[in-house]
Every structure is written in C-alpha cells, then in structure tokens.
Enzyme design. Sequence first.
Site, short mmCIF file in Angstrom:
data_model
loop_
_atom_site.label_atom_id
_atom_site.label_comp_id
_atom_site.label_asym_id
_atom_site.label_seq_id
_atom_site.Cartn_x
_atom_site.Cartn_y
_atom_site.Cartn_z
N ARG A 53 0.83 -1.26 0.00
CA ARG A 53 0.12 -0.10 -0.12
C ARG A 53 0.68 1.35 -0.01
O ARG A 53 0.65 2.12 -0.80
CB ARG A 53 -1.11 0.08 1.24
CG ARG A 53 -2.34 -0.63 0.97
CD ARG A 53 -2.59 -1.30 2.31
NE ARG A 53 -1.64 -2.21 2.92
CZ ARG A 53 -1.58 -3.79 2.45
NH1 ARG A 53 -2.77 -3.80 1.91
NH2 ARG A 53 -0.79 -4.29 2.58
N THR A 54 1.81 1.54 0.92
CA THR A 54 2.17 2.67 1.04
C THR A 54 3.10 3.30 0.07
O THR A 54 3.13 4.20 -0.56
CB THR A 54 3.36 2.61 2.29
OG1 THR A 54 2.55 2.02 3.55
CG2 THR A 54 3.93 4.08 2.74
N LYS A 83 26.60 -2.23 -0.71
CA LYS A 83 28.04 -2.01 -0.87
C LYS A 83 28.54 -1.30 0.38
O LYS A 83 29.68 -1.00 0.43
CB LYS A 83 28.62 -1.28 -2.25
CG LYS A 83 27.88 -2.03 -3.44
CD LYS A 83 28.27 -1.02 -4.76
CE LYS A 83 27.79 -1.50 -5.85
NZ LYS A 83 27.72 -0.52 -6.78
N ARG A 104 10.84 3.98 3.50
CA ARG A 104 10.65 3.07 4.48
C ARG A 104 12.23 2.14 4.81
O ARG A 104 12.71 1.73 3.94
CB ARG A 104 9.37 2.14 4.21
CG ARG A 104 9.56 0.73 4.91
CD ARG A 104 8.15 0.04 4.65
NE ARG A 104 6.97 0.77 4.88
CZ ARG A 104 5.66 0.12 4.94
NH1 ARG A 104 5.75 -0.96 4.44
NH2 ARG A 104 4.79 0.78 5.03
N HIS A 132 4.82 5.77 11.78
CA HIS A 132 4.28 5.73 10.49
C HIS A 132 3.44 6.90 10.30
O HIS A 132 2.25 6.71 10.05
CB HIS A 132 3.45 4.46 10.15
CG HIS A 132 3.17 3.93 8.71
ND1 HIS A 132 3.44 4.96 7.65
CD2 HIS A 132 2.83 2.82 8.29
CE1 HIS A 132 3.02 4.07 6.58
NE2 HIS A 132 2.63 2.77 6.75
N1 CP Z 1 -0.45 -0.01 5.44
C1 CP Z 1 0.63 -0.10 5.30
O1 CP Z 1 1.61 0.30 5.59
O2 CP Z 1 0.61 -1.27 4.18
P1 CP Z 1 2.21 -1.63 3.51
O3 CP Z 1 2.97 -2.23 4.56
O4 CP Z 1 1.52 -2.59 2.43
O5 CP Z 1 2.83 -0.52 2.87
#
Ligand code: CP
Length: 305
Positions: A53-54, A83, A104, A132
């Site tokens: 999703r993110t 590396k 991320r 998050h």
């Molecule tokens: N909601 C969320 O963070 O989903 P993902 O891990 O798929 O990005």
Amino acid sequence: MKHLLSSKDLTRDEVLALFVRAGEFLPVVKERRRLNLAEGKILATLFYEPSTRTRFSFETAMLRLGGMVISNADMGSTSSAKKGETLYDTGKMASTFADIIAMRHPQPGSVAELALGSSVPVINGGDGPGDHPTQGLLDLFTIQRALGRLENFTIAMVGDLKYSRVVHSQCEYLMHFTGVRFILVSPEGLKMPAELVERLRGKGFEVSETADLESVMGECDVLSDTRIQQERFATQEEYERYNGVYILTPALMAKAKPDMIVIDPLPRVNHIDPAVDSDPRARYFEQVENGVAVRMAILAELLGV
Ligand code: CP
C-alpha cells in the site's frame, strides 16, 4: 514543513489543514484523474522493507498530482547500501535526482538519518516499530470522514500494540483532540509502551487496558485493528504464541454498535475474516483510497505546490 519524519512533527492546525486539502483531492482519486500541480517534479521512493500500500499509494499520489516517480522497492539488496553506502550519502544522492523522497526502513530513526543528507523533503513511510506518520494521518482522515468529528469518541486499539508503529502514530495525532477514550486491547506481551500510555493519561485522556476484545466490542465507535507482525519477532515460536489471538469475525461484529467503524492498515494476515469485508462498517479498503488523497496533500504541501 521541511520533512515529515514523525507524527510529532505536525500541529493540530497542520493536521486539519492537510485534511481539508485531502478532501479536495479525494474526487481526483475517485475519478482517476490527473492534475498538473507537480508537473516536472520527481518523487523517489526508497523502500528497504516490503510494502504494497504505502509505496504504491505515494507513487499514485505523485502521478495524480502530475509529477513523476523513480522507485526502488528493494533498497537493501539492490542499491549501493549493499556495498556499504551510508544512509546520509544515499540521501545526498537521491536528492540530486529527485525533488522529494518517501522512504521505508526497518530501523527506527533511519529515515531521519537519510534526511540529514538530503537537500529535499523526506517523508517517513514507516521506520520499523517506530512511526508511520502518513498512515496515522490517513487513519484519522478516515475517522473524520466516517464520524464527522475527531473529538468525543471511543477508540479500541486492538492487536500488537507494542510493535505497531501505526497505533503509535494514531495516538500522537489523537493527542491534539479532546474527549477521546482509549481502550487498548492486546495480549500481555504486546501491550502499548508504558511511556505512551502515561503520556495519554498525563494529557487527561481516559485509557483502559484489557486482553478481552469481545467484552469491549459494544463500547467503541472506532475499532483500530492491527495484525500480529511476524517480522517484529526474533523467532517463529514467539510469533506463533500470538498468531490468531484476535480474529475479527461476523459474530464479533454483531456485538458492535451499528455505526461503529473498523480501520486497519493491512495487510490481512489471519486477523480479519473475509466475511467481514461486506459489512458497511469495515472501512479498511476505503482507507486505502483515502490514503492516496492524504498523500497528495502531503506531497503538495512539502513541494509547495
Ligand atoms: N499500511 C501499510 O503500511 O501497508 P504496506 O505495508 O503494504 O505499505
């Protein structure tokens, strides 16, 4: 805003302003249109941890704003991190190519480390069990749209409250509002960090803790569900101790208020019966659509467009 690294970065007014803008972008998302606000701008998505999703949500948001995207979904093994390149240097490099970065990483604090080297805005797309901030925002936006308010409601946070960066972010944002009652539902070993509970209580919020989901189903206006996260446990044995501890079923939903809503960041991993999906109170797919509008608002704000 220079970056969005933490849920603590935003004031109440900034949160509400982003939601006004996200509300304006939502028809663009629903009608699958493309604006030209970010024409000529490039988003780099640097993901060192899996995501469905993110990453796609950020990329969709940038494309709907009229911008462009460069992306690496597997930075840990296919970038020069392999590396030994530092996060600081990676930030310097990525900001040479792109006008804004979404990242991320499995380590808390890592996104902030990359931001030190970056000359363009950096957005935290999740740093391990830390934070998050964009997911927390889209969760509150979904609550606001469903309930018509962000004050005077009861939220039950359910599941892995120890490692879930999502519920930690939700708590940070909800501290800006009043009259929110928190019911924290988790096994003993996955309780919300005591420091966060104390901060909520210190700000005057009513907080109760229980391991019994069924007993509180009828009390909440929002059920903020989270999966048990296999990737946060050191051993399979430890994960199996909690796997399946809470599974949202039609039988449990029957005990909830008729206007209660369920939000969940997903992915679904043995914690929501698919039969719940058709219940109009299940908002976890609508949340994903809302997320694109919220991320459009964040990108537009940080790009100054
Ligand atoms: N909601 C969320 O963070 O989903 P993902 O891990 O798929 O990005």
